[in-house]
Design an enzyme around this catalytic site. Structure first.
Site, short mmCIF file in Angstrom:
data_model
loop_
_atom_site.label_atom_id
_atom_site.label_comp_id
_atom_site.label_asym_id
_atom_site.label_seq_id
_atom_site.Cartn_x
_atom_site.Cartn_y
_atom_site.Cartn_z
N GLY A 19 0.90 -0.89 -0.29
CA GLY A 19 0.06 0.11 0.22
C GLY A 19 1.09 0.85 -0.33
CB CYS A 168 -39.21 -6.05 2.00
SG CYS A 168 -38.96 -5.69 3.75
#
Length: 626
Positions: A19, A168
């Site tokens: 990194g 939902c």
């Protein structure tokens, strides 16, 4: 501390950095200035403009170039006589195998995702190389030391699952802006610009039985001679008007909820957008797809400005037109990217229109981008502090001062007059499937679930294996690799489509699977338990993996975890406040070993945020290393 011994350890060390971003830039600079002579850097990313406010080795002229290479060149300008080798590559590439890792004395992580962290952790274990892990999020930060057999590995403790929302709620009854963002990003954007064959709830409303599948599918299908504005209005009216009206037809749903308001384009947009905004085809967009923007065409300049319904509707239409005018070749293959300006504009506008319909407060593009992209704004000072702590721990590792290893946490607010909280490392978790080889338990319907479900949802997604191999007894059920012949590939692909109980070596209740990743040199056992039914809302994957998320209670210590989830972010769990957690720990020099153990029982878990893992403390840990 013996200065001569320390300098000898530093100068003779071969270090691998993974990194070269926010932490990585500070880390490379600190390593070089501390006397390290042989440093290797791996990073697959290129420099973006948004990196420049905190990654100080980079300049605007470097945008688009390799982070690892530019960071190397920048440091060599003031330390020209040291050896720095850069790799512009993914750490998961095959060349970075166990043998590659074995050449290093210590590995230092500055990563921003769980998948890569787990991969590096496993390679370090296999190579028996110490790992110093790190992370930051805003003002919070941490540095932890992982040494095989002496301290816990990175995966010994549970990592919080990404925040998910019931389907939902997203499709029918949103109550928070994040629900609208998920709907706009994962349903609408994906349906319009991603794979058009995918099924989602934008096609047919469950309570709109009168609509046929063909009829609603045609809404998203643009005819060859269909005007782009006409197509955009059709989409707008369908998702913000017709679908809302269909939802309202179910009176039971809204008995105790606020009823949404259908919104149609004719009510908020002028009759002709082309006359008002000019031609999209003639807009001054650059060749860089990620910079194409609808905002300049509409006179919108400030991303922190709150747009009204009309402005959001105009951005929605203009962004859609730009995708078809400027990026038509990409349609059908696009996925949302927070660095894609046009995608962010479209998702922000769509989420705000839906929020307006459901009476949810609107958000600016700046705020919406942060939610959609799981962005926690970085603080350069935190990165610098964490980089310094990494180097301190690396030196201890090189000197083999195991009794002085510390996990150190950076706090946003002082706790007992401290902003840096050191904690002794913990022993390996005997229940860890990575470093302790503890079997896992998988509850699954062996008659209905296919091998593909097991591979995608468990082996790849949860166990993080890149090149998996699955065996049942002596039977090889599945394997991934470049050395497979066509017949083997065909057989394994055929197995993927079979239910577990129909495989050549049937997997049923009581079966034990061996799952391996040869690249990571990781192997684990999975005990299969057949289960007929699963709760669709609580267990949407149709299977439950256990035995890897928490450690057993020992010596009276609790094995429970605490995941206090904040629904402000998408697909991630947010951190609870650091100071309260940190106040339960004391300066090590002021306490006794007996106190450390008591503290371990009282410290609760915080959650992953972008670059940070467990920013203040891990959950109710086990005994500390004596």
């Amino acid at each position: 501390m013996d200065t001569q011994q320390q300098q000898s350890a530093i100068q003779g060390a071969k270090v691998l950095m993974v990194g070269a971003g926010g932490i990585g830039c500070e880390l490379l600079k600190t390593l070089a200035l501390s006397g390290f002579q042989d440093i290797h850097i791996i990073d697959m990313d290129t420099i973006e403009v948004s990196n420049l406010n905190r990654q100080f080795l980079f300049r605007r002229s470097h945008v688009g170039q390799s982070k690892a290479k530019v960071a190397r060149d920048a440091v060599l300008r003031f330390r020209p006589h040291i050896n720095i080798r850069s790799y512009h590559a993914n750490v998961k590439n095959p060349e970075f195998d166990v043998d590659f890792f074995k050449q290093f004395d210590v590995v230092l992580n500055g990563l921003d995702n769980l998948d890569a962290r787990r991969h590096v952790n496993r390679l370090c274990l296999a190579a028996d190389v110490p790992l110093v892990e790190s992370g930051t999020t805003g003002f919070l930060g941490q540095v932890t030391v992982h040494v095989k057999g002496k301290t816990e590995c990175y995966e010994c403790q549970t990592k919080p699952a990404p925040k998910t929302y019931p389907v939902c709620t997203i499709t029918s009854t949103p109550t928070k802006f994040v629900h609208c963002i998920v709907w706009a990003k994962d349903l609408l954007f994906a349906k319009l610009f991603g794979d058009k064959n995918q099924d989602n709830d934008l096609n047919v409303r469950a309570n709109n039985a009168a609509s046929s599948s063909k009829e609603t599918d045609d809404v998203f299908e643009r005819a060859e001679d269909e005007d782009i504005e006409q197509y955009g209005r059709k989409i707008y009216d369908h998702v913000f008007g017709s679908n809302i009206e269909a939802a309202l037809s179910n009176e039971e749903t809204w008995k105790n909820r606020r009823r949404p308001r259908p919104i149609y384009s004719k009510d908020v947009l002028p009759e002709s957008l082309t006359q008002q905004n000019g031609s999209t085809l003639n807009c001054s967009a650059t060749d860089d797809d990620s910079t194409v923007s609808a905002m300049p065409l509409l006179g919108l300049k400030n991303p922190q400005e709150l747009w009204g319904l009309t402005q959001n509707s105009l951005v929605f239409m203009e962004a859609l037109k730009l995708f078809f005018a400027k990026r038509k070749k990409e349609i059908g293959h696009l996925t949302f990217d927070k660095d894609d300006q046009l995608a962010v504009e479209f998702v922000t506008a769509a989420a705000n229109i839906r929020a307006e319909s459901f009476g949810i407060p609107l958000h600016s593009l700046f705020e919406a981008k942060g939610i959609a992209g799981n962005i926690v704004h970085a603080v350069a000072t935190t990165n610098a502090i964490v980089a310094g702590l990494i180097v301190i721990e690396a030196i201890k590792v090189l000197k083999k001062d195991a009794d002085k290893y510390r996990m150190t946490y950076c706090l946003e607010h002082p706790s007992r007059k401290m902003l840096l909280m050191p904690v002794e490392p913990f022993e390996p978790n005997p229940a860890c499937y990575v470093c302790s080889k503890t079997p896992l338990v998988l509850e699954i319907n062996t008659q209905k679930s296919k091998l593909r479900d097991l591979v995608d949802k468990i082996v790849t997604a949860k166990l993080g294996m890149n090149l998996p191999l699955i065996m049942h007894g002596a039977s090889l059920l599945y394997e991934v690799g470049d050395d497979l012949d066509d017949i083997m590939v065909a057989n394994y692909n055929a197995n993927l489509e079979k239910s577990l109980s129909e495989l050549p070596s049937p997997v049923i209740n009581g079966s034990i699977l061996t799952v391996e990743d040869l690249q990571q040199e990781l192997s684990c056992k999975i005990n299969v338990k057949h289960r007929e039914e699963f709760d669709e809302e609580k267990e949407p994957e149709g299977m439950v993996l256990s035995g890897w998320t928490q450690s057993p209670a020992t010596n009276g210590e609790s094995a429970s975890t605490s995941n206090n989830e904040d629904e402000k972010a998408v697909d991630v769990t947010e951190s609870s406040s650091g100071p309260e957690m940190a106040s339960k720990k004391r300066r090590l020099s002021e306490t006794h070993p007996e106190d450390h153990k008591k503290e371990a029982e009282n410290v609760e878990s915080d959650d992953d945020l972008m670059e940070i893992e467990n920013p203040v403390m891990v959950s109710k840990k086990k005994k500390r290393v004596e």
